[in-house]
Scaffold this motif. Structure first.
Motif, PDB file in Angstrom:
ATOM      1  N   LYS A 105       0.837  -1.215   0.000  1.00 30.13           N
ATOM      2  CA  LYS A 105       0.000   0.000   0.000  1.00 30.13           C
ATOM      3  C   LYS A 105       0.863   1.252   0.000  1.00 30.13           C
TER       4      LYS A 105
ATOM      5  N   GLU B  77      -8.764   4.382  -5.199  1.00 33.26           N
ATOM      6  CA  GLU B  77      -9.816   3.504  -4.685  1.00 33.26           C
ATOM      7  C   GLU B  77      -9.702   2.089  -5.255  1.00 33.26           C
ATOM      8  N   ILE B  78      -9.541   2.053  -6.592  1.00 32.31           N
ATOM      9  CA  ILE B  78      -9.507   0.733  -7.222  1.00 32.31           C
ATOM     10  C   ILE B  78      -8.180   0.026  -6.945  1.00 32.31           C
TER      11      ILE B  78
ATOM     12  N   ASN C  40      -6.423   0.328  -4.237  1.00 31.37           N
ATOM     13  CA  ASN C  40      -6.598  -0.159  -2.875  1.00 31.37           C
ATOM     14  C   ASN C  40      -7.389  -1.459  -2.834  1.00 31.37           C
ATOM     15  N   LYS C  41      -8.450  -1.496  -3.597  1.00 31.08           N
ATOM     16  CA  LYS C  41      -9.302  -2.681  -3.644  1.00 31.08           C
ATOM     17  C   LYS C  41      -8.522  -3.887  -4.161  1.00 31.08           C
TER      18      LYS C  41
ATOM     19  N   ASP D 105      -6.123  -5.283  -1.562  1.00 30.83           N
ATOM     20  CA  ASP D 105      -6.821  -6.132  -0.583  1.00 30.83           C
ATOM     21  C   ASP D 105      -7.085  -7.520  -1.155  1.00 30.83           C
ATOM     22  N   GLN D 106      -7.437  -7.551  -2.433  1.00 33.07           N
ATOM     23  CA  GLN D 106      -7.805  -8.828  -3.050  1.00 33.07           C
ATOM     24  C   GLN D 106      -6.617  -9.756  -3.259  1.00 33.07           C
TER      25      GLN D 106
ATOM     26  N   GLU E  75     -14.350  -2.631 -13.879  1.00 30.13           N
ATOM     27  CA  GLU E  75     -13.422  -3.045 -12.824  1.00 30.13           C
ATOM     28  C   GLU E  75     -12.717  -4.343 -13.199  1.00 30.13           C
TER      29      GLU E  75
ATOM     30  N   TYR F 165      -8.771  -5.081 -13.824  1.00 27.03           N
ATOM     31  CA  TYR F 165      -8.112  -6.217 -13.179  1.00 27.03           C
ATOM     32  C   TYR F 165      -7.362  -7.068 -14.200  1.00 27.03           C
TER      33      TYR F 165
ATOM     34  N   PRO G  53     -11.212 -10.902  -8.216  1.00 30.75           N
ATOM     35  CA  PRO G  53     -12.596 -10.443  -8.098  1.00 30.75           C
ATOM     36  C   PRO G  53     -13.548 -11.130  -9.054  1.00 30.75           C
TER      37      PRO G  53
END
Lengths: 196, 196
Positions: A89, A180-181, A183-184, A187-188, B157, B161, B194
């Motif tokens: 991060k 935002e994306i 960060n997402k 996490d994934q 999204e 990815y 995702p």
DNA sequence: TTAATAATAGAACACTCGTTCATTATACAT
DNA sequence: ATGTATAATGAACGAGTGTTCTATTATTAA
């Protein structure tokens, strides 16, 4: 008996690193470097020998810096994996602005250097990336030993996977600087396959 | 009344593309290009105008080629997602040998070009990558419409990815050209978060 | 204060860069 | 066959490349 250099070697390497990081090896000329680090050719060549060698010192400085960030993150985290996640991060989100590039200097170099024209530097770059992978594998092994990951996991494979994710994200961030994306996605990394 | 050019324009662009792809924009000199495409400066400049413009044509040619590969994969697959997966496998596994680079030429360019020195080319590169992302999103939308993915999914999204994964894998392949692990990672793209 | 030493400055080198242009070669219309 | 339009050639240009080298400056030991 003599006089000492009046410039700070580390400071000079730092400035050279930032320029190489932004413009790349071929995109940075010795004239660019001269003005950026405020030294005349004589001093530069007496100190560093060549453009190639200065680049080598720069990229190793960059790698050491990154290694320090990783260690800091591990030190201030409760577990190996949370430290790793914090590192990623910081590396990606916090580096989005103000740095010479949001991309990794080592990956940029891996991308631009060729076997035919810059073999020695390319080998140095590969060596550095290989060291990073081993470092990551070590941390993952720590996570396995601490039961943060189950023992069926292959540390080297997960380290490779992490490299792929970090490289992909940092490069993608140059295209679409969306915290935002990003960060997402970070996490994934740790919730899906192959981590769980 | 006059005579026509005796060289094949497309063939010339193809050769230029391969050289730029291997060596990058800054690493490729006009002298390199002259020998690679076997044309003298006068002919090159009469036909393409400048090094920058030839590069622009080259990278658009590369993008079109990649787009064709994607379409071929979709055409010969039963569903959007299996087509996508085939595309990624062809792109990465089959490109490991024999090509100017296992890395994506567009990503290499995104990596080496700077806002300050090559703004116009960089914008072209970003535009191309943005087009690819839209294309991927379209295919994912098709997958959603065909119930291959559930309707809660966000096509843009998932397209982001996919870009991250493709960029990461192709770049990593330059470091560690291991078909087995790359294959495994490609399979995992579609099984973990995702995607599911 | 002087001699020895090393750091610095910056002109200059040989070469390569992207690009231009006058010349020559070629192909088609008449 | 000839004139004309265009393609191709390759020498040459000015600017920039990485690097070298000599003259100068600064520092310290004697």
């Amino acid at each position: 008996m003599s006089k000492n250099a009046k410039f700070d070697r580390t400071e000079v390497i730092e400035k050279a690193t930032n320029l190489y990081w932004e413009k790349g090896y071929h995109g940075t000329s010795m004239r660019n470097l001269q003005t950026a680090i405020d030294l005349r050719p004589g001093s530069i060549y007496a100190t560093f020998g060549s453009k190639d060698n200065l680049f080598k010192e720069a990229i190793n400085h960059y790698a050491a810096q990154t290694g320090n960030l990783l260690q800091d993150c591990l030190d201030q985290s409760a577990t190996p994996l949370t430290g790793l996640k914090l590192f990623i991060k910081k590396l990606i989100i916090d580096n989005l602005d103000g740095k010479p590039s949001c991309m990794c200097m080592i990956v940029k170099s891996l991308s631009e250097l060729t076997e035919s024209d810059n073999k020695e530097l390319l080998d140095e770059v590969k060596k550095i990336l290989s060291n990073i992978e081993n470092r990551l594998a070590g941390i993952i092994t720590d996570a396995i030993d601490a039961d943060e990951l189950d023992q069926s996991k292959d540390a080297m494979e997960l380290a490779s996977y992490l490299q792929v994710q970090i490289i992909g994200l940092r490069t993608y961030a140059r295209l679409n600087n969306n915290k935002e994306i990003v960060n997402k996605f970070i996490d994934q990394i740790f919730v899906g396959a192959p981590f769980h």
